[in-house]
Design a protein around this motif. Structure first.
Motif, PDB file in Angstrom:
ATOM      1  N   VAL A 557      -1.788  -7.239   3.696  1.00 38.11           N
ATOM      2  CA  VAL A 557      -2.684  -5.695   3.675  1.00 38.11           C
ATOM      3  C   VAL A 557      -3.582  -6.294   4.865  1.00 38.11           C
ATOM      4  N   THR A 567      -6.954   2.505   9.187  1.00 38.80           N
ATOM      5  CA  THR A 567      -6.679   2.161   7.674  1.00 38.80           C
ATOM      6  C   THR A 567      -7.424   2.749   6.716  1.00 38.80           C
ATOM      7  N   ARG A 571      -7.003   5.859   3.779  1.00 36.78           N
ATOM      8  CA  ARG A 571      -6.895   5.261   2.230  1.00 36.78           C
ATOM      9  C   ARG A 571      -8.043   6.330   1.733  1.00 36.78           C
ATOM     10  N   THR A 607      -7.634  -3.030  -4.396  1.00 36.17           N
ATOM     11  CA  THR A 607      -7.578  -3.724  -3.232  1.00 36.17           C
ATOM     12  C   THR A 607      -7.677  -2.666  -2.035  1.00 36.17           C
ATOM     13  N   SER A 610      -5.823   0.908  -1.821  1.00 35.00           N
ATOM     14  CA  SER A 610      -4.320   0.351  -1.786  1.00 35.00           C
ATOM     15  C   SER A 610      -3.465   0.794  -2.922  1.00 35.00           C
ATOM     16  N   ARG A 611      -4.022   0.477  -4.166  1.00 30.54           N
ATOM     17  CA  ARG A 611      -3.208   0.718  -5.463  1.00 30.54           C
ATOM     18  C   ARG A 611      -3.904   1.190  -6.730  1.00 30.54           C
TER      19      ARG A 611
END
Length: 782
Positions: A557, A567, A571, A607, A610-611
């Motif tokens: 990542v 990024t 997100r 994270t 990201s998840r």
């Protein structure tokens, strides 16, 4: 929308008054001067800003929000208004022409974009400024909250008439709290002239289109829109009954006994309700049928049930067992804003009994605000009974000459008391003197004027000079009376005025009027909003990160430890809408400390957005009940508790995976965790102890909600990164409460460093603290 005043004095960071909801705005309000009143100048002309003067000259002028530079002027020296310095015999350099004009575009709700402008006029000249505050040897190129950026330190040479050029913004961006300069003076009076305005198109888009607000209305109705922020308001009429105890709640500890009563049939009761530091407060006004509102609560009234907000979760479980989450919304907002909840059965289960003051004696009783006859609004609606008045071409007190008519002003202020108005045939200056005294010396009048939203010409647009100042040169006017002794007086005055004007050097409309707000009232109001734009959320992701595991997933990542703007933005864009709904519902965005504490944990646990599940969760010993959601629920019991709160039918396994795949549920479950603790400790149903009455996560956050956070720099003890990181003991208590339910734990804790990094980045973005965390934390738009 994150916004703050143009000065951020340290006195505004804390308050010993538990009822003071915004100590920073209270501190800055003390800077407002009597000679710069909104919206009427001393000479009866439009004055669409305020004059502010801090106690200390070295208090920097700061950008009120993220924005782009429209135009600016940097003056090397001050100019003279023509007066002579008695010491030197030379013209007194007593006026500053420097300014910065910013354009701001932000979001106040789902699909609700607000575009407005802020103007900072009479900024100090460079010569005087350099003697006041030392500047950096290598200043930031574009923006800095610590010192002036390079573009603000470069003055061009003036033209032969002594005018410094106006420069276009040329894509310069600034961020909230960035230093723009220091306040200067005009006519020898030190102050900053500060304005906030909107163009006609932007104003109509936000306030008028599709009846998105009730600004300009003279009655209040529950809006069809789900847009909500700030305080709740209830409009109660029709001889409403008030109860000493809600029906069927005689033995409930949720409802301390109050007083029975009834509202007179011709009266209307207006109630404001809000939460602050865990308590519920109300204020009430009554209109006895004459159109005049009388305040019933000189000071806000705290609800008799202690820790009301912190106990909303428990209250909802007990009063709305069929669907506690829907009941939670009723208790917080007075109405249901979500659209994906099971519906509570009709009847008593939907009742929402709240305590309000209902008469001149200060008596309180309970009323069911779920009734359709009770209108329910919020600050998002700009209700008229909170003082908002739209002053346009159809009701302006200003005549064709641009002068305020005393009688017309009193009429729109609903002021029927005699105030010594001058006779019509008296000299013009008498009209000015009376009006000036009227707006300066009566605090109640000044407070009413703060709610005016005025359609008016800009005084910085020279196209309006002929109309604005014509009376000065007409019979009986100031300069007309001096023709023999000062034949060039009017022309010299206009030349002086034009040294400040700049409108023709901007892309703004040249001949249309603008919509002006009392700038401090605008700030005070929108600071209640709490809705983060995508860009604002993206800035809460620190540019550099440290992860103690240095796992392969982490290195994939962030192989360099740098979070690029693209990024972060992408997100944030994915999560922003759903996080905002959770922030609003669970009161997380009610303070910068709460929100930063939440993000410090949530962004790390995902994270960096990201998840929505634990890495390698299927292989963990407690699978399939591994962590899911933005703040990860683990173990079957906690999933079951969340399902019960939402009113879902079926086993926890039937909805468990949706917390990973459905972003709305991933974010909402994190809010549920925040207010419920999600880890039963046996304490959440015990209200005998003040400490036990507050959920453990909130205990950790609240212990220092008004404190000064202590940050200490450290270096990694093992070779993870060359980057120094910071620790914050106050935030660590919150992180430990989230992670293991015990804020006072001293065991080794996973992720404390990256959690702290995000917390600090969020505090730098969201709070009024001026924090120099350099590029390790500050995320800027590329």
């Amino acid at each position: 929308m994150i916004i703050s005043p143009p000065f951020l004095p340290t006195a505004g960071l804390t308050s010993t008054d538990d009822t003071q909801t915004d100590p920073m705005m209270a501190a800055v309000a003390e800077f407002e001067l009597a000679h710069g009143i909104f919206p009427i100048a001393f000479d009866r002309r439009w004055h669409c800003g305020v004059h502010l003067m801090p106690n200390e000259q070295h208090e920097p002028v700061r950008a009120i929000a993220d924005g782009e530079v429209v135009a600016y002027r940097i003056a090397k020296t001050a100019i003279s208004d023509g007066r002579i310095d008695s010491t030197t015999g030379s013209p007194a350099l007593n006026s500053n022409t420097g300014f910065v004009l910013l354009k701001h575009t932000s979001e106040t709700g789902d699909g609700r974009t607000l575009t407005f402008y802020s103007l900072y006029m009479h900024l100090l000249d460079l010569v005087t400024q350099n003697g006041l505050a030392a500047q950096l040897n290598n200043p930031d190129a574009d923006s800095s909250p610590i010192a002036l950026a390079a573009w603000l330190l470069q003055a061009s040479n003036p033209d032969p008439d002594g005018n410094y050029p106006v420069r276009p913004g040329n894509n310069l961006r600034v961020y909230r709290k960035d230093v723009l300069g220091y306040y200067g003076a005009c006519h020898g009076q030190p102050h900053l002239h500060f304005e906030i305005f909107m163009t006609e198109a932007d104003f109509n888009e936000y306030f008028v289109k599709d009846n998105r607000t009730q600004l300009g209305a003279t009655s209040a109705l529950t809006p069809e829109s789900k847009d909500y922020w700030g305080c709740s308001y209830y409009v109660i009429s029709n001889g409403q009954m008030f109860h000493s105890m809600p029906p069927g709640q005689t033995d409930s500890d949720h409802f301390p006994r109050l007083t029975d009563g009834q509202l007179a049939s011709q009266s209307i009761l207006y109630v404001q309700a809000y939460f602050h530091k865990g308590e519920r407060y109300t204020r009430s006004w009554i209109d006895a049928g004459n159109g005049q509102m009388t305040l019933l609560t000189p000071t806000p009234v705290k609800d008799g049930f202690k820790h009301y907000e912190y106990q909303l979760y428990r209250r909802a479980l007990e009063l709305y067992p069929n669907c506690p989450s829907e009941g939670y919304e009723l208790l917080r907002f007075g109405r249901i804003l979500s659209t994906d909840l099971p519906t509570l059965p009709a009847g008593a289960a939907q009742s929402t009994w709240v305590a309000v003051t209902f008469n001149e004696s200060g008596k309180q009783g309970y009323v069911d605000i779920s009734q359709e006859s009770v209108q329910k609004l919020s600050d998002a609606d700009f209700p008229f009974f909170m003082g908002w008045q739209k002053i346009g071409d159809d009701n302006t007190p200003f005549d064709a000459d641009g002068l305020c008519n005393f009688d017309e002003l009193k009429k729109i202020l609903h002021d029927v008391e005699p105030a010594g108005a001058p006779a019509k045939d008296e000299p013009e200056y008498k009209q000015e003197d009376v009006l000036s005294a009227y707006v300066k010396d009566k605090q109640a009048i000044r407070q009413k004027l703060q709610g005016f939203v005025c359609k008016a010409p800009s005084e910085w647009n020279s196209n309006h000079n002929a109309t604005r100042y014509a009376a000065l040169n007409e019979a009986g006017g100031f300069y007309a009376e001096q023709k023999d002794t000062n034949p060039n007086g009017y022309g010299d005055f206009i030349k002086f005025v034009e040294k400040f004007q700049f409108w023709d050097k901007t892309p703004l409309p040249s001949n249309e009027k603008l919509w002006f707000f009392h700038p401090l009232e605008f700030l005070r109001h929108f600071r209640k909003c709490g809705w983060l734009s995508v860009k604002e959320l993206a800035q809460c992701i620190p540019r550099k990160v440290i992860d103690q595991t240095k796992s392969a997933a982490y290195q994939t990542v962030y192989p360099t430890g740098i979070v690029q703007w693209s990024t972060a933005f992408n997100r944030a864009n994915k999560y922003c809408r759903y996080l905002n709904y959770a922030f609003r519902l669970y009161g997380i965005s009610n303070s910068a400390v709460r929100l930063s504490s939440f993000l410090g944990n949530a962004i790390q646990e995902t994270t960096y957005l990201s998840r929505t599940s634990e890495a390698n969760g299927a292989n963990l010993s407690y699978a399939p009940w591994y962590g899911r959601g933005v703040i990860q629920l683990t173990h079957e019991e906690n999933y079951s508790r969340y399902g019960k709160f939402r009113g879902w039918v079926g086993s926890a396994a039937s909805y468990r995976d949706s917390l990973e795949t459905d972003l709305a549920r991933a974010c909402d479950s994190a809010g549920f965790y925040w207010v419920s603790c999600a880890k039963p400790t046996g304490r959440e149903h015990n209200i005998n102890s003040d400490a036990d009455a507050v959920p453990v996560i909130l205990q950790a956050t609240l212990s220092n909600v008004c404190g000064v956070y202590n940050y200490h720099a450290k270096t990694c003890s093992i070779a993870l990164s060359s980057m120094k990181f910071r620790v914050c003991k106050q935030f660590e208590r919150t992180a430990r409460a989230v992670n293991n339910g015990n804020p006072d734990s001293t065991n080794a804790m996973y992720g404390i460093v990256p959690r702290t990094n995000v917390f600090l980045a969020s505090m730098a973005k969201l709070s009024d603290f001026i924090v120099d965390f350099n590029d390790s934390y500050m995320q800027k738009e590329s």
